[in-house]
Enzyme design. Structure first.
Site, short mmCIF file in Angstrom:
data_model
loop_
_atom_site.label_atom_id
_atom_site.label_comp_id
_atom_site.label_asym_id
_atom_site.label_seq_id
_atom_site.Cartn_x
_atom_site.Cartn_y
_atom_site.Cartn_z
CB CYS A 21 14.33 26.26 3.33
SG CYS A 21 15.53 27.09 4.39
CG MET A 22 9.03 24.77 -0.30
SD MET A 22 7.98 25.98 -1.14
CE MET A 22 7.07 26.68 0.24
CG ASP A 23 12.34 25.20 -2.75
OD1 ASP A 23 11.39 24.48 -3.09
OD2 ASP A 23 12.26 26.44 -2.60
NE ARG A 57 -2.50 -7.72 7.88
CZ ARG A 57 -3.04 -8.15 9.03
NH1 ARG A 57 -3.65 -9.32 9.10
NH2 ARG A 57 -2.97 -7.40 10.11
CG HIS A 84 -3.13 -4.15 12.22
ND1 HIS A 84 -2.25 -4.85 11.43
CD2 HIS A 84 -2.57 -2.94 12.42
CE1 HIS A 84 -1.20 -4.09 11.16
NE2 HIS A 84 -1.35 -2.92 11.77
CE1 TYR A 121 13.71 32.45 4.73
CE2 TYR A 121 13.27 30.11 4.43
CZ TYR A 121 13.31 31.41 3.92
OH TYR A 121 12.96 31.64 2.62
NE ARG A 150 -5.51 1.11 12.55
CZ ARG A 150 -4.41 0.98 11.82
NH1 ARG A 150 -3.52 1.97 11.78
NH2 ARG A 150 -4.16 -0.13 11.13
CE LYS A 173 -0.21 0.18 5.04
NZ LYS A 173 -1.06 0.22 6.24
#
Length: 375
Positions: free
Chosen positions: A312-314, A221, A165, A265, A133, A35
């Site tokens: 940072c983002m990138d 599993r 599970h 930052y 769950r 999955k």
């Protein structure tokens, strides 16, 4: 590595090896869980690699994932188990995909789809043994198995599995493990009393497959373990498993800076000496956790360093001291642990999470390539 882009390399031979190792260990059918895009490794190539290792079935969460496997040419048993109301059970039946049910209302939807398609649905009934769950509660279970027995007699479904599970299998010896096993055995007896028989009992996830033979029942599993990661957080190589994912990024820039230079930052990191900073061109947009700021391990040239300042983002920065690091050199975020390479577990320890999250979230601008395949 020849790519100038950030690269995820997946060793399919490692996945085949890991499945074969566990299949031999348990000596019974094994469902390889693929999955979430094969835990970030690529669902279709992982599925093929797992089958080469002897996987008897493949497990995914949704019908959509299961259909994508079948449409991608995957043969053999496919099981899926996470369904909201009005799920496309008709597609599952048409593609010979086994589905799960945790409630009478859901079973009614499966029956309706089977009635329309004129083909019985293959169903795994789930009992909640203590995870809270999905799964029917102990109070709901008798009604669910009674409804299933009636639907089976009517030719609408075939009950092929009863399952549950674990909540704490990654803590071997935890008292809930035995309690859940006991609840599961009780639920199986209730199902048999309702007239069901011939179904597979499956409870063991990766941790139980590796550590708890009493939970193996008719099929195991494993999920994360097929990717060579220890669900308990130890060294998977000690278990005979091989980590399958390697994450590498070419250094984009280096610069020599003086003592007292504040980095990234918020200036949360300041150099305490003249040093070299290396810029690594990936960030949280690519699945690097922002809370790896100041703690994430990075291997460059066989030496382990730590992210300096904020992710940072990138991009992020690594203070490499006086090491001779040049643009284009390879920064390894995680791999198999050899030669100073951090592992996904090292990253999990540093960022207070689990390696499951790290391997499934990595992506963005990374390019994935495969080695160890067939053909």
């Amino acid at each position: 590595m020849t790519s100038t882009l950030p690269l995820i390399t997946v060793d399919l031979a490692a996945i085949t090896h890991n499945v074969a190792t566990m299949r031999e260990r348990v000596g019974r059918p094994l469902m390889a869980v693929v999955k979430a895009n094969g835990y970030g490794h690529g669902m279709l190539p992982v599925a093929a690699a797992a089958q080469r290792g002897g996987a008897d079935a493949l497990g995914v969460a949704t019908i959509e994932e299961a259909v994508a496997l079948r449409d991608g040419g995957t043969a053999g048993r496919i099981v899926c188990w996470l369904h909201a109301p009005r799920a496309d059970y008709a597609a599952a039946i048409a593609h010979d995909i086994e589905v799960a049910s945790s409630a009478v209302w859901a079973l009614a939807e499966i029956e309706a789809a089977a009635r329309t398609g004129k083909t019985p649905a293959k169903v795994h009934l789930k009992i909640d043994t203590g995870l809270a769950r999905s799964g029917a509660t102990a109070e709901e279970w008798p009604d669910l198995v009674a409804r299933a027995a009636t639907a089976q007699r009517d030719g609408l479904i075939e009950v092929v599995g009863v399952w549950s599970h674990f909540a704490y299998a990654d803590s071997p010896g935890h008292p809930t493990i035995a309690a859940q096993r006991g609840n599961f055995v009780d639920a199986v007896e209730v199902a048999k009393s309702a007239g069901l028989s011939g179904f597979e009992r499956h409870l063991a996830n990766s941790a139980a497959t590796l550590n708890d033979p009493d939970s193996w029942f008719d099929m195991v599993r494993p999920g994360v373990a097929i990717y060579g990661l220890d669900p308990v957080g130890g060294d998977s190589r000690a278990l005979g498993l091989r980590p399958a994912m390697r994450v590498e990024v070419p250094v984009a820039l280096t610069k020599r800076v003086s003592a007292g230079t504040s980095v990234s930052y918020g200036h949360t990191y300041t150099t305490d000496r003249e040093t070299t900073l290396a810029l690594i061109p990936v960030g949280y947009a690519d699945g690097i956790p922002r809370n790896a700021s100041g703690v994430g391990p990075v291997g460059i040239g066989g030496v382990r360093h730590t992210i300096s300042g904020r992710v940072c983002m990138d991009q992020f920065v690594v203070d490499v001291g006086d090491a001779n690091v040049q643009p284009g050199d390879i920064a390894t975020l995680w791999g198999d642990g050899r030669g100073g390479t951090p592992t996904a577990q090292d990253w999990a320890d540093a960022t207070d999470t689990i390696h499951y999250e790290l391997v499934t979230r990595i992506g963005g601008r990374f390019v994935t390539t495969y080695v160890g395949g067939v053909g």
